[in-house]
Motif scaffolding. Structure first.
Motif, PDB file in Angstrom:
ATOM      1  N   ALA A   3      40.445  44.365  45.442  1.00 31.43           N
ATOM      2  CA  ALA A   3      41.452  44.947  44.615  1.00 31.43           C
ATOM      3  C   ALA A   3      41.033  45.451  43.422  1.00 31.43           C
ATOM      4  CB  ALA A   3      42.633  43.933  44.303  1.00 31.43           C
ATOM      5  N   SER A   4      40.021  45.017  42.997  1.00 32.07           N
ATOM      6  CA  SER A   4      39.160  45.280  41.717  1.00 32.07           C
ATOM      7  C   SER A   4      38.048  46.459  42.060  1.00 32.07           C
ATOM      8  CB  SER A   4      38.352  44.041  41.079  1.00 32.07           C
ATOM      9  OG  SER A   4      39.364  43.148  40.720  1.00 32.07           O
ATOM     10  N   GLN A   5      38.085  46.798  43.287  1.00 35.45           N
ATOM     11  CA  GLN A   5      37.220  48.143  43.575  1.00 35.45           C
ATOM     12  C   GLN A   5      35.810  47.527  43.484  1.00 35.45           C
ATOM     13  OE1 GLN A   5      38.195  51.817  41.972  1.00 35.45           O
ATOM     14  NE2 GLN A   5      36.247  52.745  42.867  1.00 35.45           N
ATOM     15  N   THR A   6      35.436  46.478  44.282  1.00 39.30           N
ATOM     16  CA  THR A   6      34.175  45.803  44.197  1.00 39.30           C
ATOM     17  C   THR A   6      33.745  45.619  45.693  1.00 39.30           C
ATOM     18  OG1 THR A   6      34.331  44.999  41.867  1.00 39.30           O
ATOM     19  CG2 THR A   6      32.799  43.934  43.591  1.00 39.30           C
ATOM     20  N   ALA A   7      32.661  46.019  46.209  1.00 40.33           N
ATOM     21  CA  ALA A   7      32.061  45.577  47.797  1.00 40.33           C
ATOM     22  C   ALA A   7      32.094  44.006  47.702  1.00 40.33           C
ATOM     23  CB  ALA A   7      30.902  46.292  47.706  1.00 40.33           C
TER      24      ALA A   7
ATOM     25  N   ASP B 237      38.995  34.445  31.395  1.00 39.65           N
ATOM     26  CA  ASP B 237      39.680  35.483  31.929  1.00 39.65           C
ATOM     27  C   ASP B 237      38.674  36.103  32.987  1.00 39.65           C
ATOM     28  OD1 ASP B 237      41.170  37.132  33.279  1.00 39.65           O
ATOM     29  OD2 ASP B 237      41.449  38.409  31.358  1.00 39.65           O
ATOM     30  N   ILE B 238      38.885  35.495  34.263  1.00 40.99           N
ATOM     31  CA  ILE B 238      37.883  35.997  35.282  1.00 40.99           C
ATOM     32  C   ILE B 238      37.859  37.333  35.755  1.00 40.99           C
ATOM     33  CG2 ILE B 238      39.196  35.453  37.390  1.00 40.99           C
ATOM     34  CD1 ILE B 238      35.402  34.567  36.689  1.00 40.99           C
ATOM     35  N   LYS B 239      39.097  38.036  35.516  1.00 42.63           N
ATOM     36  CA  LYS B 239      39.438  39.282  36.066  1.00 42.63           C
ATOM     37  C   LYS B 239      38.534  40.609  35.740  1.00 42.63           C
ATOM     38  CE  LYS B 239      43.808  38.930  34.769  1.00 42.63           C
ATOM     39  NZ  LYS B 239      43.726  37.651  34.220  1.00 42.63           N
ATOM     40  N   PRO B 240      38.237  40.554  34.312  1.00 42.31           N
ATOM     41  CA  PRO B 240      37.228  41.561  33.849  1.00 42.31           C
ATOM     42  C   PRO B 240      35.816  41.528  34.802  1.00 42.31           C
ATOM     43  CG  PRO B 240      38.347  40.850  32.046  1.00 42.31           C
ATOM     44  CD  PRO B 240      38.627  39.881  33.301  1.00 42.31           C
ATOM     45  N   TRP B 241      35.430  40.221  35.156  1.00 42.38           N
ATOM     46  CA  TRP B 241      34.321  40.241  35.529  1.00 42.38           C
ATOM     47  C   TRP B 241      34.029  40.819  37.128  1.00 42.38           C
ATOM     48  CZ3 TRP B 241      29.780  39.253  33.260  1.00 42.38           C
ATOM     49  CH2 TRP B 241      29.755  38.815  31.782  1.00 42.38           C
ATOM     50  N   TYR B 242      35.180  40.603  37.733  1.00 41.05           N
ATOM     51  CA  TYR B 242      35.355  41.237  39.169  1.00 41.05           C
ATOM     52  C   TYR B 242      35.283  42.816  39.359  1.00 41.05           C
ATOM     53  CZ  TYR B 242      37.214  37.178  41.702  1.00 41.05           C
ATOM     54  OH  TYR B 242      37.136  35.821  42.264  1.00 41.05           O
TER      55      TYR B 242
ATOM     56  N   PHE C 273      44.851  42.460  39.335  1.00 44.45           N
ATOM     57  CA  PHE C 273      43.655  42.659  39.771  1.00 44.45           C
ATOM     58  C   PHE C 273      43.722  44.179  40.029  1.00 44.45           C
ATOM     59  CE2 PHE C 273      43.578  38.167  40.364  1.00 44.45           C
ATOM     60  CZ  PHE C 273      42.467  37.819  40.081  1.00 44.45           C
ATOM     61  N   HIS C 274      42.738  45.102  39.528  1.00 40.76           N
ATOM     62  CA  HIS C 274      42.958  46.581  39.403  1.00 40.76           C
ATOM     63  C   HIS C 274      41.437  47.138  39.391  1.00 40.76           C
ATOM     64  CE1 HIS C 274      42.528  46.707  35.085  1.00 40.76           C
ATOM     65  NE2 HIS C 274      43.390  45.964  35.063  1.00 40.76           N
ATOM     66  N   PRO C 275      41.251  48.363  39.627  1.00 37.81           N
ATOM     67  CA  PRO C 275      39.821  49.063  39.572  1.00 37.81           C
ATOM     68  C   PRO C 275      39.429  49.083  38.065  1.00 37.81           C
ATOM     69  CG  PRO C 275      41.473  50.229  40.856  1.00 37.81           C
ATOM     70  CD  PRO C 275      42.340  49.206  40.127  1.00 37.81           C
ATOM     71  N   PRO C 276      38.296  49.209  37.665  1.00 33.23           N
ATOM     72  CA  PRO C 276      37.681  49.234  36.499  1.00 33.23           C
ATOM     73  C   PRO C 276      37.843  50.454  35.953  1.00 33.23           C
ATOM     74  CG  PRO C 276      35.876  49.539  37.862  1.00 33.23           C
ATOM     75  CD  PRO C 276      37.069  49.114  38.673  1.00 33.23           C
ATOM     76  N   SER C 277      37.698  50.625  34.386  1.00 32.31           N
ATOM     77  CA  SER C 277      37.711  51.694  33.697  1.00 32.31           C
ATOM     78  C   SER C 277      35.983  52.071  33.829  1.00 32.31           C
ATOM     79  CB  SER C 277      38.185  51.444  32.302  1.00 32.31           C
ATOM     80  OG  SER C 277      37.305  50.414  31.743  1.00 32.31           O
TER      81      SER C 277
END
Length: 347
Positions: free
Chosen positions: A264-268, A235-240, A145-149
């Motif tokens: 962790a995905s840089q989402t409020a 894969d749910i991770k890209p949606w976060y 779980f990491h920030p998006p591009s």
């Protein structure tokens, strides 16, 4: 088998919050030096597991430790540990992690009194315990779980309408507050045409009618293209990473990893005061926390972000910092290793 120091039983075939914890933490424990194996169904191939033919060897001692640790997270697993130790005389110490946000039944209290160590996951869970315990909050895998591009944060890549996404994650059921989220979206989205809501999670047969009722409400509001049930995605991770706001409206939870996965995905985050959510979310800094079951308060908090996407972006950055500083999975693993070492040393 002689090298295995810790057993993590998982006596539930369907995916649950406890199973998700085991799937996440066991490989990390192995990576950081604890020789642990899971035991039970419903676990993916990458999780180290015991085979059935290995079970009789639980009655022998491990090579490097005086006993093994049996780390239970459910009543059935505590009971199995007691049978191993008291009936089969296996050399094991028993650890139980409690995430319950309620008074324990007499049966659970009886089981816990026979444990050698009690771990709890939040300050609220700890308030329901009278036995000595240690608080060890769950962590999050910051590599998964990491920030998006830039491309991932572009909502157009989702294939859904609008320019911003807001998401709700978890099984579709009243406990998870899915209806509270849907009601908030029906009220707010007509005033914010740039936003689209996506709901992720499985609908089990006993909650099929509940989900159908929600879909009827959405259809009647003319919002079928902007409030979308996505089901279980591979894969749910890209949606976060795609959404700008994650809403966790549960009426009750054990711990609840959704806000951490979002941070962790840089989402409020907008969360209810359930599970460990109030511990995880820094109010007004990384998100908002409202009363569990309070639909009006939930709607008002979400509205703040819909009116100010820049605020959501600032809170998302603060949430990422908080996840990295306080809730890295490595911190949880190290804390559990300390619990095990105390047992092995006889403390």
């Amino acid at each position: 088998m002689a090298e295995i120091e810790v057993i993590a039983p998982n006596f539930k075939k369907r995916l649950s919050g406890v199973t998700s914890v085991i799937i996440q933490i066991v490989p990390e424990q192995r990576r950081l030096g604890t020789v642990v194996c899971a035991l039970g169904p419903g676990l993916p191939p990458h999780v180290p597991k015991l085979r059935l033919r290995d079970l009789p060897r639980l009655l022998s001692r491990p090579r490097r430790r005086p006993v093994r640790v049996w780390h239970a997270r459910r009543n059935t697993e505590m009971l199995a540990g007691l049978v191993l130790r008291q009936v089969l005389r296996a050399p094991v110490k028993l650890v139980f992690t409690s995430a319950a946000q309620r008074s324990h039944t007499a049966y659970t209290r009886w089981l816990m009194r026979h444990m050698d160590a009690i771990v709890t996951t939040s300050s609220r869970s700890a308030s329901f315990l009278s036995l000595p315990h240690r608080i060890v909050p769950h962590g999050i895998d910051l590599e998964r779980f990491h920030p998006p591009s830039e491309e991932e944060r572009d909502w157009s890549s989702s294939g859904l309408p609008g320019t911003h996404g807001i998401g709700c994650f978890g099984r579709i059921r009243p406990q998870k507050g899915t209806d509270l989220f849907v009601d908030a979206m029906i009220e707010l989205l007509p005033h914010h045409p740039e936003w689209t809501a996506a709901i992720f999670g499985r609908v089990t047969s006993d909650h099929r009618r509940f989900a159908e009722t929600l879909q009827h409400r959405i259809d009647a509001a003319g919002l079928a293209e902007r409030i979308v049930f996505m089901g279980e995605v591979p894969d749910i991770k890209p949606w976060y990473r795609r959404i700008s706001v994650c809403v966790a409206p549960s009426r009750n939870e054990g711990f609840g990893l959704t806000p951490l996965e979002a941070m962790a995905s840089q989402t409020a985050v907008v969360a209810s005061d359930a599970g460990a959510y109030r511990d995880l979310v820094a109010e007004g800094e990384t998100g908002f926390v409202v009363g569990a079951g309070d639909g009006a308060a939930l709607t008002a908090a979400i509205s703040t972000y819909l009116r100010a996407p820049d605020l959501a972006a600032r809170h998302a950055e603060a949430g990422l910092r908080r996840a990295r500083e306080h809730y890295a999975l490595e911190r949880e693993v190290q804390a559990l290793a300390e619990v095990y070492e105390h047992l092995w040393s006889g403390a």
